[in-house]
Design a protein around this motif. Structure first.
Motif, short mmCIF file in Angstrom:
data_model
loop_
_atom_site.label_atom_id
_atom_site.label_comp_id
_atom_site.label_asym_id
_atom_site.label_seq_id
_atom_site.Cartn_x
_atom_site.Cartn_y
_atom_site.Cartn_z
N GLU A 213 0.84 -1.19 0.00
CA GLU A 213 0.00 0.00 0.00
C GLU A 213 0.88 1.24 0.00
O GLU A 213 1.75 1.39 0.84
CB GLU A 213 -0.91 0.01 1.23
CG GLU A 213 -1.92 -1.11 1.22
CD GLU A 213 -2.86 -1.05 2.39
OE1 GLU A 213 -3.00 0.04 2.98
OE2 GLU A 213 -3.45 -2.08 2.72
N LEU A 214 0.63 2.12 -0.97
CA LEU A 214 1.39 3.36 -1.07
C LEU A 214 0.43 4.53 -0.87
O LEU A 214 -0.50 4.70 -1.64
CB LEU A 214 2.07 3.48 -2.44
CG LEU A 214 3.08 2.41 -2.79
CD1 LEU A 214 3.56 2.59 -4.22
CD2 LEU A 214 4.26 2.48 -1.84
N ASN A 215 0.67 5.31 0.15
CA ASN A 215 -0.12 6.51 0.39
C ASN A 215 0.75 7.70 0.01
O ASN A 215 1.73 8.01 0.67
CB ASN A 215 -0.53 6.61 1.85
CG ASN A 215 -1.47 5.49 2.24
OD1 ASN A 215 -2.30 5.09 1.45
ND2 ASN A 215 -1.31 4.96 3.44
N ILE A 216 0.39 8.36 -1.09
CA ILE A 216 1.18 9.47 -1.60
C ILE A 216 0.35 10.74 -1.49
O ILE A 216 -0.78 10.78 -1.96
CB ILE A 216 1.60 9.23 -3.06
CG1 ILE A 216 2.44 7.95 -3.15
CG2 ILE A 216 2.37 10.41 -3.60
CD1 ILE A 216 2.72 7.51 -4.56
N ASN A 217 0.92 11.76 -0.89
CA ASN A 217 0.22 13.03 -0.74
C ASN A 217 0.60 13.94 -1.91
O ASN A 217 1.73 14.38 -2.02
CB ASN A 217 0.61 13.68 0.59
CG ASN A 217 -0.18 14.93 0.88
OD1 ASN A 217 -0.99 15.36 0.07
ND2 ASN A 217 0.07 15.53 2.01
N GLN B 189 -1.22 16.76 -2.60
CA GLN B 189 -1.91 18.03 -2.36
C GLN B 189 -1.02 19.22 -2.67
O GLN B 189 -1.46 20.19 -3.28
CB GLN B 189 -2.37 18.10 -0.91
CG GLN B 189 -3.12 19.38 -0.58
CD GLN B 189 -3.59 19.41 0.86
OE1 GLN B 189 -3.34 18.49 1.61
NE2 GLN B 189 -4.27 20.45 1.24
#
Length: 62
Positions: free
Chosen positions: A34-38, A40
């Motif tokens: 799982e890759l959580n990339i911000n 914003q």
């Protein structure tokens, strides 16, 4: 010297017997990463650049 050859032979035999004890198998379930990339910051930067261009193009409105 005959005694050393016997010991070496026994050591080689012991190592050869251990080699058959290792089993490698694939896992039953798939590996999940799982890759959580911000992103914003990039979006805000693009919006700020677009807003700046719009203000410069339409200086008489603002």
């Amino acid at each position: 010297m005959g005694s050393n050859k016997g010991k070496v032979g026994m050591a080689i035999l012991a190592v050869a017997m251990l080699q058959g004890c290792i089993n490698v198998s694939a896992p039953d379930k798939p590996i999940v990463i799982e890759l959580n990339i911000n992103i914003q910051q990039e979006v805000v930067y693009r919006l700020a650049a677009d807003a700046g261009d719009t203000i410069e193009e339409n200086a008489d409105i603002f």
